[in-house]
Scaffold this active site. Structure first.
Site, mmCIF file in Angstrom:
data_model
loop_
_atom_site.group_PDB
_atom_site.id
_atom_site.type_symbol
_atom_site.label_atom_id
_atom_site.label_comp_id
_atom_site.label_asym_id
_atom_site.label_seq_id
_atom_site.Cartn_x
_atom_site.Cartn_y
_atom_site.Cartn_z
ATOM 1 N N ARG A 198 6.548 -11.506 5.244
ATOM 2 C CA ARG A 198 5.986 -11.479 6.598
ATOM 3 C C ARG A 198 6.505 -12.673 7.374
ATOM 4 O O ARG A 198 6.634 -13.765 6.821
ATOM 5 C CB ARG A 198 4.451 -11.541 6.544
ATOM 6 C CG ARG A 198 3.843 -10.325 5.890
ATOM 7 C CD ARG A 198 2.338 -10.389 5.894
ATOM 8 N NE ARG A 198 1.794 -9.358 5.019
ATOM 9 C CZ ARG A 198 0.517 -9.283 4.660
ATOM 10 N NH1 ARG A 198 -0.344 -10.181 5.107
ATOM 11 N NH2 ARG A 198 0.104 -8.321 3.866
ATOM 12 N N CYS A 242 0.799 -1.232 0.000
ATOM 13 C CA CYS A 242 0.000 0.000 0.000
ATOM 14 C C CYS A 242 0.834 1.287 0.000
ATOM 15 O O CYS A 242 0.580 2.170 -0.829
ATOM 16 C CB CYS A 242 -0.972 0.033 1.170
ATOM 17 S SG CYS A 242 -1.477 -1.565 1.792
ATOM 18 N N HIS A 279 -8.538 -1.531 -0.804
ATOM 19 C CA HIS A 279 -7.446 -2.496 -0.971
ATOM 20 C C HIS A 279 -8.103 -3.781 -1.425
ATOM 21 O O HIS A 279 -9.089 -4.200 -0.829
ATOM 22 C CB HIS A 279 -6.761 -2.869 0.347
ATOM 23 C CG HIS A 279 -6.303 -1.744 1.192
ATOM 24 N ND1 HIS A 279 -4.980 -1.437 1.318
ATOM 25 C CD2 HIS A 279 -6.978 -0.888 1.979
ATOM 26 C CE1 HIS A 279 -4.860 -0.428 2.170
ATOM 27 N NE2 HIS A 279 -6.049 -0.078 2.586
ATOM 28 N N LYS A 331 -14.892 -5.289 5.230
ATOM 29 C CA LYS A 331 -14.376 -5.973 4.040
ATOM 30 C C LYS A 331 -15.294 -7.095 3.586
ATOM 31 O O LYS A 331 -16.153 -7.548 4.340
ATOM 32 C CB LYS A 331 -12.983 -6.541 4.322
ATOM 33 C CG LYS A 331 -12.950 -7.493 5.502
ATOM 34 C CD LYS A 331 -11.556 -8.078 5.724
ATOM 35 C CE LYS A 331 -11.571 -9.005 6.925
ATOM 36 N NZ LYS A 331 -10.424 -9.888 7.010
ATOM 37 N N HIS A 366 -5.014 -0.992 -5.374
ATOM 38 C CA HIS A 366 -5.615 0.072 -4.579
ATOM 39 C C HIS A 366 -6.401 0.972 -5.502
ATOM 40 O O HIS A 366 -5.862 1.455 -6.498
ATOM 41 C CB HIS A 366 -4.532 0.857 -3.835
ATOM 42 C CG HIS A 366 -3.806 -0.001 -2.848
ATOM 43 N ND1 HIS A 366 -2.627 -0.637 -3.147
ATOM 44 C CD2 HIS A 366 -4.146 -0.378 -1.592
ATOM 45 C CE1 HIS A 366 -2.257 -1.363 -2.103
ATOM 46 N NE2 HIS A 366 -3.153 -1.231 -1.147
ATOM 47 N N GLN A 370 1.548 -10.777 -3.572
ATOM 48 C CA GLN A 370 0.125 -10.436 -3.551
ATOM 49 C C GLN A 370 -0.280 -9.907 -4.915
ATOM 50 O O GLN A 370 0.474 -9.167 -5.541
ATOM 51 C CB GLN A 370 -0.127 -9.326 -2.534
ATOM 52 C CG GLN A 370 -0.194 -9.798 -1.106
ATOM 53 C CD GLN A 370 -0.611 -8.666 -0.195
ATOM 54 O OE1 GLN A 370 -0.114 -7.554 -0.313
ATOM 55 N NE2 GLN A 370 -1.523 -8.944 0.706
ATOM 56 N N ASP A 391 -2.123 -7.421 -5.728
ATOM 57 C CA ASP A 391 -2.669 -6.320 -4.950
ATOM 58 C C ASP A 391 -3.235 -5.235 -5.855
ATOM 59 O O ASP A 391 -2.819 -5.109 -7.005
ATOM 60 C CB ASP A 391 -1.513 -5.728 -4.134
ATOM 61 C CG ASP A 391 -1.973 -5.224 -2.789
ATOM 62 O OD1 ASP A 391 -3.192 -5.138 -2.569
ATOM 63 O OD2 ASP A 391 -1.096 -4.912 -1.960
HETATM 64 ZN ZN LIG Z 1 -3.296 -2.216 0.560
#
Ligand SMILES: [Zn+2]
Ligand SMILES: [Zn+2]
Length: 639
Positions: free
Chosen positions: A362, A333, A509, A463, A384, A380, A382
């Site tokens: 992680r 992010c 996200h 979410k 945004h 990911q 991902d």
């Molecule tokens: Zn994010």
């Protein structure tokens, strides 16, 4: 006379001295036969419970929520009785249910071995045959402690039990166990069962305590359900991505590189490349911008994001570069926020959709690492979305559409969950209510059935969580879509509105696949290694019967490759049977066997994976069929 209200609102008059079982009988003989327990005024109790006042009742069968758990827990008692009668020195600890089954912890010096399972099952069958009732006795705490004196496990259980009365259940030949209940009415009602395994387990999970034996079992309401379960288990074992990942040469983990870090082999990398290309194309079609951000960043950004405050224990130790601390990124992010903030943005620029196949790191404890599914570095998929509050609904629609398209392409069905405001949250209740409502309405617009996961949101966002259902009916953690209510404030993310004032955009996200590692690991199991044509690293292989047809075989391979097909060639001097076996183990979609006849007629004899048949077609027709299958991404290999 007591009044008993049924779930449909109907009220029955029940005579004095009746039990809940009598109520079930009064509703219907079929229900009484299927009844396992009853929910009375919201609490689940035994069917032998007397009716002493007006109540609301819901009869529980194996099909009711929680019904199978009662059956399985009761089965655990029957197993305990069987073990106790076979090994009378057994001390029983406790026997809870687990997913798809139950276990019982026992203290017994003789080790129980898999060879003993049949003997235990036979004993259990005898107990079932006798169909003895589960009889509940209630004691005061004092009486109960006196009753179990000398048995440290039961004394401990009694001390941990809540409430003033402590219950014991007996069944069979004087067998008794301390338990809160409820149970099925009698030992004949525990369904169809199997003892699965035995393992060591410390009492209360405390390594300083004695190692106990934990005997696992499963139980189902019908023979068919048990058989289906055992089949799924067997199939899941064969499909284990760690096993297939090795057999199909997809990935490995190397101790010197580090646990939880995936090395993608040639074939795995190719599968990933194909999926990533598909992913990028679908994102570009939908107005996303493809981004790249660095793998490390200074502590400044992670202080700002709150990661160092909230997630420090999942981040790796910093490295010092020019006197500044840098961290491996745990999330993508902040990089996207900084790109957004690099220029002033107007409402005319919105929505902006940044997507990235971003690798994050992680910490996971080594004990929880699991193949490709639980790793320490993962990519990911991902994205945004920055949008105005008015655009939020439409943006969620777009995300759900993309998610649905991707999931169905891979042959998954899925379940949706709306995770709402948790006890600890940032922002105002109004903001939360609005964002949650947008998510809910988007699912309703799609006609997407969902369950509410009350309080399951993250502290900054409600979410939608998606759980994938694979070809074996197993659920997998899938994508999430979060409406962030805090990031814009934290990172001072703004746009100039039509009113010429600065406003905070809403930030979504989202992932669609989750992570490449987890998704492809899951995909291996979902397909059982039998990838559809479009994903197969080697889509077909030409096999020669003898070296006389080598030229034709090479020519075929060249022409297939020229058409963009991934075609292998096996001209080794081995017998064709050995070549076929090798291709079979590699789960190739098609094997093309060429002999003099095929060379003469410019045709191919095609063996199709998963069938015993082979088909003769012209080389041109085969190529046309292959291109069509790749284009449509079908899993059907039929010619
Ligand atoms: Zn994010
Ligand atoms: Zn019990």
């Amino acid at each position: 006379m007591a009044k008993v209200t049924l779930p449909d609102g109907k009220v029955l008059d029940i005579q004095d001295n009746s039990t809940l079982y009598n109520v079930a009988e009064k509703i219907g003989a079929g229900l009484a036969k299927a009844a396992l327990a009853a929910e009375v005024n919201g609490q689940v109790v035994d069917l032998s419970t007397p009716v002493t006042q007006d109540i609301k009742i819901n009869i529980i069968t194996a099909k009711s929520p929680g019904g199978l758990e009662i059956l399985r827990h009761s089965c655990a008692h029957v197993m305990a009785e069987a073990i106790y009668s076979l090994w009378p020195s057994t001390q029983l600890v406790y026997g809870p249910t687990v997913e798809d089954g139950f276990y019982y912890d026992i203290d017994l010096d003789t080790p129980i071995r898999p060879e003993d399972f049949e003997k235990i099952e036979k004993k259990m069958a005898e107990i079932v045959e006798k169909n003895q009732p589960f009889v509940r006795k209630e004691f005061s705490r004092e009486q109960a402690l006196a009753h179990v004196v000398g048995n440290k496990y039961k004394v401990d259980n009694a001390n941990r039990a809540q409430g003033d009365t402590i219950s014991f259940y007996s069944h069979g030949d004087g067998f008794e166990d301390l338990c809160r209940g409820p149970h099925v009415p009698s030992t004949g009602k525990i369904g169809f069962f199997k003892i699965m395994s035995v393992a060591g387990a410390y009492w209360h999970g405390d390594a300083k305590e004695k190692m106990l034996q934990r005997v696992y079992g499963t139980a189902w309401a019908t023979k068919k359900e048990l058989d289906d379960y055992l089949f799924r288990l067997e199939e899941a074992k064969k499909r284990d991505h760690r096993f297939l990942g090795k057999q199909l040469d997809i990935y490995s983990v190397n101790d010197d590189i580090g646990p939880g870090l995936i090395l993608w082999h040639q074939k795995g990398s190719l599968i990933r490349h194909i999926i990533e290309t598909f992913w990028k194309e679908e994102h570009l079609k939908r107005g996303y911008d493809i981004m790249y951000t660095p793998h490390i960043a200074t502590e400044v950004i992670y202080k700002k994001s709150g990661h160092l405050e909230k997630y420090a224990d999942m981040m790796y130790s910093p490295m010092k570069i020019d006197e500044q601390n840098y961290y491996l990124k745990p999330m993508n992010c902040p990089g996207h926020y900084m790109i957004y903030n690099n220029s002033p943005r107007s409402y005319r620029d919105l929505p902006m959709r940044f997507c990235e196949l971003g690798m994050v790191y992680r910490y996971e404890p080594s004990g929880t690492l699991h193949g490709m599914l639980r790793v320490r570095g993962f990519t990911q998929d991902d994205a945004h979305t920055f949008c105005t509050p008015d655009q939020l609904g439409k943006e969620i629609d777009l995300i759900l559409e993309l998610m649905h398209y991707m999931m169905t392409t891979f042959g998954y069905t899925y379940k949706a969950y709306l995770a709402t405001r948790p006890a600890k949250f940032l922002g105002t209740e109004e903001e939360w209510a609005r964002a949650t409502e947008e998510l809910r309405m988007a699912m309703e617009r799609r006609g997407l059935a969902y369950e509410v996961d009350e309080g399951g949101g993250v502290f900054y966002a409600p979410k939608i969580d998606i759980k994938l259902i694979d070809s074996l009916g197993r659920e997998w953690q899938g994508p999430t879509h979060q409406v962030d209510l805090q990031a814009a404030k934290r990172f001072n993310i703004r746009y100039v509105g039509a009113d010429n004032q600065l406003h905070e955009p809403v930030i979504i996200h989202r992932t669609v696949l989750g992570s490449m590692e987890r998704f492809i690991g899951g995909l291996i199991e979902h397909y059982g290694g039998n990838f559809p044509l479009w994903l197969s690293p080697e889509q077909m292989r030409v096999l020669t019967i003898s070296e006389k047809t080598n030229d034709y075989a090479m020519k075929l391979q060249q022409s297939f490759k020229a058409e963009g097909l991934r075609c292998g060639l096996d001209t080794s001097p081995e017998k064709v049977g050995a070549k076929i076996l090798r291709g079979h183990n590699e789960k190739l979609p098609y094997m093309i066997v060429v002999g003099p006849k095929e060379a003469e007629t410019q045709s191919v004899n095609v063996r199709i994976r998963g069938t015993n048949e082979s088909k003769s077609v012209s080389a041109d027709a085969f190529v046309a069929a292959m291109k069509e299958k790749v284009k449509s991404r079908t899993a059907d290999l039929g010619l």
